[in-house]
Scaffold this active site. Structure first.
Site, PDB file in Angstrom:
ATOM      1  N   ASP A  82      -3.232   8.061   7.801  1.00 16.33           N
ATOM      2  CA  ASP A  82      -3.955   6.989   8.577  1.00 16.33           C
ATOM      3  C   ASP A  82      -2.790   6.012   9.224  1.00 16.33           C
ATOM      4  O   ASP A  82      -1.913   6.368  10.184  1.00 16.33           O
ATOM      5  CB  ASP A  82      -4.714   6.063   8.017  1.00 16.33           C
ATOM      6  CG  ASP A  82      -4.222   5.629   6.213  1.00 16.33           C
ATOM      7  OD1 ASP A  82      -3.372   6.074   6.396  1.00 16.33           O
ATOM      8  OD2 ASP A  82      -5.076   4.419   6.541  1.00 16.33           O
TER       9      ASP A  82
ATOM     10  N   HIS B 255      -0.561   4.244   7.408  1.00 21.43           N
ATOM     11  CA  HIS B 255       0.776   5.201   6.273  1.00 21.43           C
ATOM     12  C   HIS B 255       0.936   6.083   6.302  1.00 21.43           C
ATOM     13  O   HIS B 255       0.063   6.911   6.917  1.00 21.43           O
ATOM     14  CB  HIS B 255       0.103   5.074   4.887  1.00 21.43           C
ATOM     15  CG  HIS B 255      -0.922   3.511   4.809  1.00 21.43           C
ATOM     16  ND1 HIS B 255      -1.996   3.765   4.920  1.00 21.43           N
ATOM     17  CD2 HIS B 255      -0.807   1.684   4.273  1.00 21.43           C
ATOM     18  CE1 HIS B 255      -2.674   2.270   3.825  1.00 21.43           C
ATOM     19  NE2 HIS B 255      -1.479   1.448   4.275  1.00 21.43           N
TER      20      HIS B 255
ATOM     21  N   SER C 156       0.841  -1.402   0.058  1.00 22.49           N
ATOM     22  CA  SER C 156      -0.267   0.406   0.214  1.00 22.49           C
ATOM     23  C   SER C 156       1.346   1.169  -0.210  1.00 22.49           C
ATOM     24  O   SER C 156       0.286   2.288  -0.386  1.00 22.49           O
ATOM     25  CB  SER C 156      -0.899   0.374   0.888  1.00 22.49           C
ATOM     26  OG  SER C 156      -0.075  -0.606   2.596  1.00 22.49           O
TER      27      SER C 156
END
Ligand SMILES: *[C@@H]1O[C@H](CO)[C@@H](O)[C@H](O)[C@H]1NC(C)=O
Ligand SMILES: *[C@@H]1O[C@H](CO)[C@@H](O)[C@H](O)[C@H]1NC(C)=O
Ligand SMILES: *[C@@H]1O[C@H](CO)[C@@H](O)[C@H](O)[C@H]1NC(C)=O
Length: 359
Positions: free
Chosen positions: A324, A326, A43
């Site tokens: 978040d 990330h 991600s």
């Protein structure tokens, strides 16, 4: 040394010629030309493959993308990813996600494609519904077999193109996340196995024609908001988690050096994302970052810590290390500046030196 790097990177914020961001086709700053960026991993690097697969790990709603023209694209952050900033610095367009392209479009793109997918890992079992690294490599092989030949006169030209392309990786953290029991039982064996599996896949890519690699190590997952919020005192890193990851990270440069000596033309930059994030926790305020473990979305640390479609994000997104779970855009920006301009986080050469010397 690392503090030094971060000091330099602080200067870099002012120095990075982001004017070129508005015109990614400006090539005069890039005498040695990287022809394409091919992207693999999870991600941190996904630019929209996640939207096209059935997985919970998607970023297809606002506030993801709030600083990317106000549109969610599947990028798991508020704005640009690390790969977006690398593309800008190399004078290349943003790298489109493979699954978002029609076959006709794939026939016309020779500046790189992104195969990275949120949730994925090195091991296929890490996320059966995601694009595991094996599948990403298979899709890249399809690009090389079916699409790229339409743009090059012959196999030699195609091979030359691949050897003048940069292959970037960010993978492994989900393998620790999804197999935490197995990893805790025998951390040493788990790390060795994971490295071996990674090595097999790098060799596969080499056999398809990849030569120049930029490889991140695994970030300190124990310091992610999802871990730090559960520690006592709150915000502290989960050192047990980090220690397991360190076992992998310590041997990754050795693996890359081995591949360099075994495979003619294999060259790499190893990028110490782990160290970078730990240094950022300590030096964040130099960059105006005030929150080193509290995410921006959700804007509280008492719920499930995941960013939902209706979550209201924090007001000052540049004040958070994490968007978040990330990293936020500002963190990605500082990381790339550091890797491009310094050989402490990126080794043995900075990305700039690597590009100037190898392309
Ligand atoms: C990298 O840092 C040096 C100073 O160490 C500076 O002269 C140069 O402009 C920087 N490069 C970029 C791309 O900002
Ligand atoms: C996805 O989320 C839903 C709802 O929260 C849950 O029921 C489901 O088990 C999740 N699926 C996966 C693959 O995690
Ligand atoms: C790539 O695809 C070709 C053609 O289908 C196949 O022969 C080859 O084994 C594949 N290579 C890898 C590494 O998967």
């Amino acid at each position: 040394m690392a503090t030094n790097c971060l000091t330099l990177c602080f200067l870099l914020i002012c120095l990075l010629p982001l004017a070129s961001a508005s015109n990614p086709n400006h090539r005069e700053h890039h005498p040695k030309h990287v022809e394409a960026i091919y992207v693999f991993g999870d991600s941190l690097y996904d630019s929209g493959n996640d939207i096209h697969i059935k997985t919970n790990a998607t970023a297809k709603f606002l506030p993801f993308g709030i600083d990317f023209g106000g549109k969610p694209t599947g990028r798991c952050t508020n704005g640009k990813t690390v790969v977006d900033y690398i593309a800008i610095l190399l004078g290349l367009p943003f790298v489109p996600p493979y699954l978002g392209l029609t076959d006709h479009q794939r026939d016309k793109i020779k500046t790189g494609i992104n195969y990275a997918a949120a949730g994925s890992g090195i091991l296929p079992e890490t996320c059966p519904s995601c694009l595991a690294l094996d599948i990403q490599i298979e899709l890249f092989n399809r690009t090389v077999t079916n699409n790229l030949p339409k743009m090059f006169k012959n196999q030699a030209q195609l091979a030359r193109h691949l050897s003048k392309s940069l292959f970037v990786f960010n993978t492994g953290v989900n393998d620790y996340g999804h197999n935490s029991q197995k990893a805790s039982k025998d951390p040493g064996a788990f790390a060795l196995n994971l490295l071996n599996e990674f090595s097999i896949r790098l060799q596969k890519l080499y056999s398809i024609g990849a030569r120049k690699y930029l490889v991140n190590n695994i970030p300190p997952a124990g310091c992610f908001p999802s871990s730090a919020a559960r520690m006592k005192p709150r915000g502290k890193c989960d050192e047990k988690k980090n220690k397991m990851i360190t076992l992998y990270n310590r041997r990754l440069p050795t693996l890359l050096n081995q591949l360099t000596s075994q495979l003619p033309g294999f060259v790499f930059v190893h990028s110490d994302l782990y160290k970078f994030l730990l240094e950022m926790r300590r030096n964040a305020n130099k960059y105006g970052i005030l929150y080193t473990w509290e995410p921006c979305c959700p804007n509280n640390v008492d719920g499930d810590l995941s960013c939902h479609p209706n979550s209201v994000p924090c007001k000052d997104r540049n004040a958070h290390l994490f968007f978040d779970i990330h990293p936020s855009q500002i963190t990605n920006y500082i990381f790339v500046g550091c890797c491009f301009n310094e050989s402490t986080i990126c080794r043995p050469l900075s990305l700039k030196q690597f590009v100037e010397g190898q392309f």
